[in-house]
Write an enzyme that holds these catalytic residues in place. Sequence first.
Site, mmCIF file in Angstrom:
data_model
loop_
_atom_site.group_PDB
_atom_site.id
_atom_site.type_symbol
_atom_site.label_atom_id
_atom_site.label_comp_id
_atom_site.label_asym_id
_atom_site.label_seq_id
_atom_site.Cartn_x
_atom_site.Cartn_y
_atom_site.Cartn_z
ATOM 1 N N SER A 120 43.432 15.749 5.844
ATOM 2 C CA SER A 120 44.132 15.562 6.019
ATOM 3 C C SER A 120 44.398 14.332 5.515
ATOM 4 O O SER A 120 43.738 13.421 7.168
ATOM 5 C CB SER A 120 45.145 16.047 5.993
ATOM 6 O OG SER A 120 46.820 14.594 5.412
ATOM 7 N N TYR A 142 52.226 18.451 10.893
ATOM 8 C CA TYR A 142 51.380 19.200 9.760
ATOM 9 C C TYR A 142 50.164 18.311 10.249
ATOM 10 O O TYR A 142 49.573 18.638 10.261
ATOM 11 C CB TYR A 142 51.463 18.802 8.265
ATOM 12 C CG TYR A 142 51.346 18.742 7.584
ATOM 13 C CD1 TYR A 142 50.288 19.624 6.974
ATOM 14 C CD2 TYR A 142 50.645 17.078 7.294
ATOM 15 C CE1 TYR A 142 49.010 19.853 6.156
ATOM 16 C CE2 TYR A 142 49.455 17.393 6.284
ATOM 17 C CZ TYR A 142 48.727 18.547 5.622
ATOM 18 O OH TYR A 142 47.752 18.687 4.807
#
Length: 325
Positions: free
Chosen positions: A129, A154
């Site tokens: 990501s 995350y």
Amino acid sequence: MTILLTGVAGFVGFHVAKALLDRGERVVGVDNLNHYYDVRLKWGRLRQLVDRPGFRFHVLDISDHGAMSALAAAESGITGIVHLAAQAGVRHSMVAPFDYVSSNLTGHVVVLEMARRLGRLRHLVYASSSSVYGSNQSLPFAENDRVDTPLSLYAATKRADELMSHAYGHLYGLPQTGLRFFTVYGPWGRPDMAYFSFAEAIMRGSPITLYDGGHLQRDFTYIDDVVAGVVGCLDRPPDGEMPPVRLLNIGNHRPEPVVDLVVLLEAALGRRAVVRHAPRPAADVTETCAAVEAIGALTGFSPHTSLRDGISRFAAWYLRWRASL
């Protein structure tokens, strides 16, 4: 090829599965169909896949080592893995941290173990990501930038996945490509992402929240461009690199203000947004922009879908989907 695709009922996974099936590959799809967002959307995606020749689907949690090992034994001939299953969402990681530990950390190790034991695996492509860049102030974000200042759990789990993959490449020669996705959007997208949740709020007449006056900028990347990049990378495993691992950005290389996204949604949906303003959350970055020279040199990746065209296509799909519920 036979490709194991985790997260096949997810947004990117569904579109990648379609592309692979369209060119005649066999796809073994895995998804746990969790309720992080409306599962009807996941089933809607799956319904377009389940009857296609070459597609098989298993309801499995990737963090279940025994179940994944049994799958590897039952599904002979897997030569590639596209690992997209993960617990997504920056803000959700602040309220459900153990979901991220289970899916993103344990799940990634389970997939790595499965991959190394297959023996015949040609390539493992997995989702990282743009969040790993954290508080990085240098734009565009480049793959060789330092990424040791995550702003969310995350992001930290995604960076941990990259490091674990590097270790498996070093120890076992496992060929891998990690893709740092930048704000993917489009039809059949995720309802937790801004463009989708804004569309729903606009249609309901509910307020949307713009942080920092809507001046945060994101590198919005249309799903068709992303799929071309993922499949292009899958076809080109690391060759001659030691360890055989690499990290690549996959983005549009064009940051645009979130307020522009709202204007385009208003035009495409034919309604005005009710806007309220708030300070930027601590977990959010001010701007993202992907350096894409590396993936371009490898695959010819060249994103060409403008935000205007992409939002128009998303809105047309969204209105049809909303009417069908």
